[in-house]
Write a protein that holds these residues in place. Sequence first.
Motif, PDB file in Angstrom:
ATOM      1  N   ALA A  97     -36.548 -36.905  19.092  1.00 49.66           N
ATOM      2  CA  ALA A  97     -37.941 -36.834  18.050  1.00 49.66           C
ATOM      3  C   ALA A  97     -38.774 -35.471  18.671  1.00 49.66           C
ATOM      4  O   ALA A  97     -39.389 -34.763  17.930  1.00 49.66           O
ATOM      5  CB  ALA A  97     -38.515 -37.956  17.812  1.00 49.66           C
ATOM      6  N   ALA A 101     -39.773 -32.229  16.419  1.00 54.73           N
ATOM      7  CA  ALA A 101     -41.051 -31.890  16.052  1.00 54.73           C
ATOM      8  C   ALA A 101     -41.816 -30.502  16.708  1.00 54.73           C
ATOM      9  O   ALA A 101     -42.779 -30.152  16.216  1.00 54.73           O
ATOM     10  CB  ALA A 101     -42.142 -33.011  16.277  1.00 54.73           C
ATOM     11  N   PHE A 190     -43.330 -44.915  23.229  1.00 55.96           N
ATOM     12  CA  PHE A 190     -42.533 -44.605  21.908  1.00 55.96           C
ATOM     13  C   PHE A 190     -41.689 -45.613  21.484  1.00 55.96           C
ATOM     14  O   PHE A 190     -41.661 -45.918  19.929  1.00 55.96           O
ATOM     15  CB  PHE A 190     -41.770 -43.321  22.009  1.00 55.96           C
ATOM     16  CG  PHE A 190     -41.460 -42.866  20.749  1.00 55.96           C
ATOM     17  CD1 PHE A 190     -42.004 -41.773  19.854  1.00 55.96           C
ATOM     18  CD2 PHE A 190     -39.917 -43.158  20.122  1.00 55.96           C
ATOM     19  CE1 PHE A 190     -41.396 -41.237  18.844  1.00 55.96           C
ATOM     20  CE2 PHE A 190     -39.337 -42.329  19.110  1.00 55.96           C
ATOM     21  CZ  PHE A 190     -39.874 -41.741  18.155  1.00 55.96           C
ATOM     22  N   ASN A 191     -40.538 -46.272  22.062  1.00 59.16           N
ATOM     23  CA  ASN A 191     -39.977 -47.429  21.531  1.00 59.16           C
ATOM     24  C   ASN A 191     -39.252 -48.112  23.266  1.00 59.16           C
ATOM     25  O   ASN A 191     -39.738 -47.406  24.099  1.00 59.16           O
ATOM     26  CB  ASN A 191     -38.681 -46.886  20.735  1.00 59.16           C
ATOM     27  CG  ASN A 191     -37.983 -45.866  21.304  1.00 59.16           C
ATOM     28  OD1 ASN A 191     -38.016 -45.629  22.536  1.00 59.16           O
ATOM     29  ND2 ASN A 191     -37.268 -45.217  20.479  1.00 59.16           N
ATOM     30  N   PRO A 216     -43.748 -45.671  17.229  1.00 53.82           N
ATOM     31  CA  PRO A 216     -42.510 -44.927  17.057  1.00 53.82           C
ATOM     32  C   PRO A 216     -42.388 -43.645  16.189  1.00 53.82           C
ATOM     33  O   PRO A 216     -41.749 -43.459  15.382  1.00 53.82           O
ATOM     34  CB  PRO A 216     -41.484 -46.165  16.721  1.00 53.82           C
ATOM     35  CG  PRO A 216     -42.269 -46.936  15.757  1.00 53.82           C
ATOM     36  CD  PRO A 216     -43.658 -46.987  16.431  1.00 53.82           C
ATOM     37  N   SER A 217     -43.506 -42.909  16.622  1.00 55.31           N
ATOM     38  CA  SER A 217     -43.445 -41.484  15.582  1.00 55.31           C
ATOM     39  C   SER A 217     -44.122 -40.529  16.555  1.00 55.31           C
ATOM     40  O   SER A 217     -45.233 -40.862  17.258  1.00 55.31           O
ATOM     41  CB  SER A 217     -44.331 -41.923  14.539  1.00 55.31           C
ATOM     42  OG  SER A 217     -44.832 -40.797  14.052  1.00 55.31           O
ATOM     43  N   SER A 218     -43.785 -39.434  16.468  1.00 49.92           N
ATOM     44  CA  SER A 218     -44.235 -38.365  17.121  1.00 49.92           C
ATOM     45  C   SER A 218     -45.802 -37.932  16.797  1.00 49.92           C
ATOM     46  O   SER A 218     -46.447 -37.967  17.669  1.00 49.92           O
ATOM     47  CB  SER A 218     -43.432 -36.994  17.106  1.00 49.92           C
ATOM     48  OG  SER A 218     -42.152 -36.952  17.575  1.00 49.92           O
ATOM     49  N   GLN A 219     -45.693 -37.768  15.538  1.00 52.83           N
ATOM     50  CA  GLN A 219     -47.065 -37.384  14.865  1.00 52.83           C
ATOM     51  C   GLN A 219     -47.907 -38.747  15.222  1.00 52.83           C
ATOM     52  O   GLN A 219     -49.346 -38.669  15.665  1.00 52.83           O
ATOM     53  CB  GLN A 219     -46.988 -37.113  13.465  1.00 52.83           C
ATOM     54  CG  GLN A 219     -46.663 -35.842  13.440  1.00 52.83           C
ATOM     55  CD  GLN A 219     -44.907 -35.987  13.187  1.00 52.83           C
ATOM     56  OE1 GLN A 219     -44.182 -36.885  13.534  1.00 52.83           O
ATOM     57  NE2 GLN A 219     -44.292 -34.696  13.407  1.00 52.83           N
ATOM     58  N   GLY A 220     -47.418 -39.893  15.271  1.00 58.67           N
ATOM     59  CA  GLY A 220     -48.242 -41.335  15.349  1.00 58.67           C
ATOM     60  C   GLY A 220     -48.556 -41.220  16.646  1.00 58.67           C
ATOM     61  O   GLY A 220     -49.686 -41.786  16.988  1.00 58.67           O
ATOM     62  N   THR A 308     -42.435 -33.025  19.975  1.00 56.06           N
ATOM     63  CA  THR A 308     -42.393 -34.485  19.710  1.00 56.06           C
ATOM     64  C   THR A 308     -42.419 -35.442  20.898  1.00 56.06           C
ATOM     65  O   THR A 308     -42.642 -35.173  22.082  1.00 56.06           O
ATOM     66  CB  THR A 308     -41.232 -34.849  18.817  1.00 56.06           C
ATOM     67  OG1 THR A 308     -40.143 -34.861  19.394  1.00 56.06           O
ATOM     68  CG2 THR A 308     -41.043 -33.762  17.544  1.00 56.06           C
ATOM     69  N   ARG A 309     -41.895 -36.531  20.123  1.00 57.87           N
ATOM     70  CA  ARG A 309     -41.960 -37.906  21.352  1.00 57.87           C
ATOM     71  C   ARG A 309     -40.286 -37.455  21.985  1.00 57.87           C
ATOM     72  O   ARG A 309     -39.458 -36.864  21.387  1.00 57.87           O
ATOM     73  CB  ARG A 309     -41.966 -39.295  20.721  1.00 57.87           C
ATOM     74  CG  ARG A 309     -43.470 -39.774  20.556  1.00 57.87           C
ATOM     75  CD  ARG A 309     -43.663 -40.243  21.749  1.00 57.87           C
ATOM     76  NE  ARG A 309     -43.449 -39.834  22.799  1.00 57.87           N
ATOM     77  CZ  ARG A 309     -43.791 -39.865  24.127  1.00 57.87           C
ATOM     78  NH1 ARG A 309     -45.165 -40.436  24.412  1.00 57.87           N
ATOM     79  NH2 ARG A 309     -43.580 -39.202  25.166  1.00 57.87           N
TER      80      ARG A 309
END
Length: 311
Positions: A97, A101, A190-191, A216-220, A308-309
């Motif tokens: 991810a 991103a 992230f997870n 579990p979201s790059s932007q989040g 990203t993540r």
Amino acid sequence: MNLEHLKALAAVIDEGTFEAAADLLRITPSAVSQRIKALETSVGQVLVRRRVPCATTDAGALLLRMARQVQVLEAETSAALGPGPAARAHLPVAVNADSLATWFLPVLDDAAGWADAALDLHLEDQGFSSQLLREGEVMGAVTSDPVPVSGCRVEPLGSMRYIPVAAPGLRHRFLGSGRLDWAAMPVLKFNSKDNLQQELLAKKDVSRQPPTHTVPSSQGFLAAAKAGLGWGMIPELQLADELEPGSLVRLEELEEGAYEDVVLYWQAWTLDSERLKRITAAVRNAARERLRPVDGGGPIGPSRAGYTRRK
């Protein structure tokens, strides 16, 4: 190994059920089942685990990889024979991810101009993506595994630097006597596969797990860090527009050497395919522009916005 049987195998795994595969192939579910049984009879092994979603056995993974290779070569042969519209070959690729991103984005720009190929991205952590190659799910993968999967070639892409950052208010709350209270300061992950923060805490001899939030979201993940929910390891590419305004601060300004460089590799089938060569070149060029050299040197490209993540 009948070609139609191999196509049925790929459809069942891609769609998850025999019924969905039948819709894709425009035949009946019974016909799909018969083709899979015929393929299993021809090799003398069970190839598909009948569950939802369907999955391959170890033997099925080998056949699935061959099925995907045949589909790519079939499309390219059809295009070479011409005239007529070229068949679109699916290009299944695994990418983490954080890469998707950020530095991987130019690959999408290139793929937008490919009239003969359809990109099929699979999100997976760089530490696990090579498994998708072994299972025949993808034909190429961004991975942290330098050991080539059987039947694949590998090349280094560069390294992603992750930096521990936090909102200024969060850092101030847990800053005492010039040092951070890492054991008490809330942390993000992230997870379940994300161990970057834990590795940093281990280096600092933090044995007690701090309060941990999963995003579990790059932007989040970035938004959570900016909101002060916790600190996290975020790619420097993603931080280009965040540090100067002061919405996030680097924690290594207080603790020397607090960063992590993750070396990324590109693994892909050793298949003489024009489409595979094309996406390999696109991935290589995008990495050259944005990732750090593997030796840990400075950024190469002028733009470092948007990582990203990790997973």
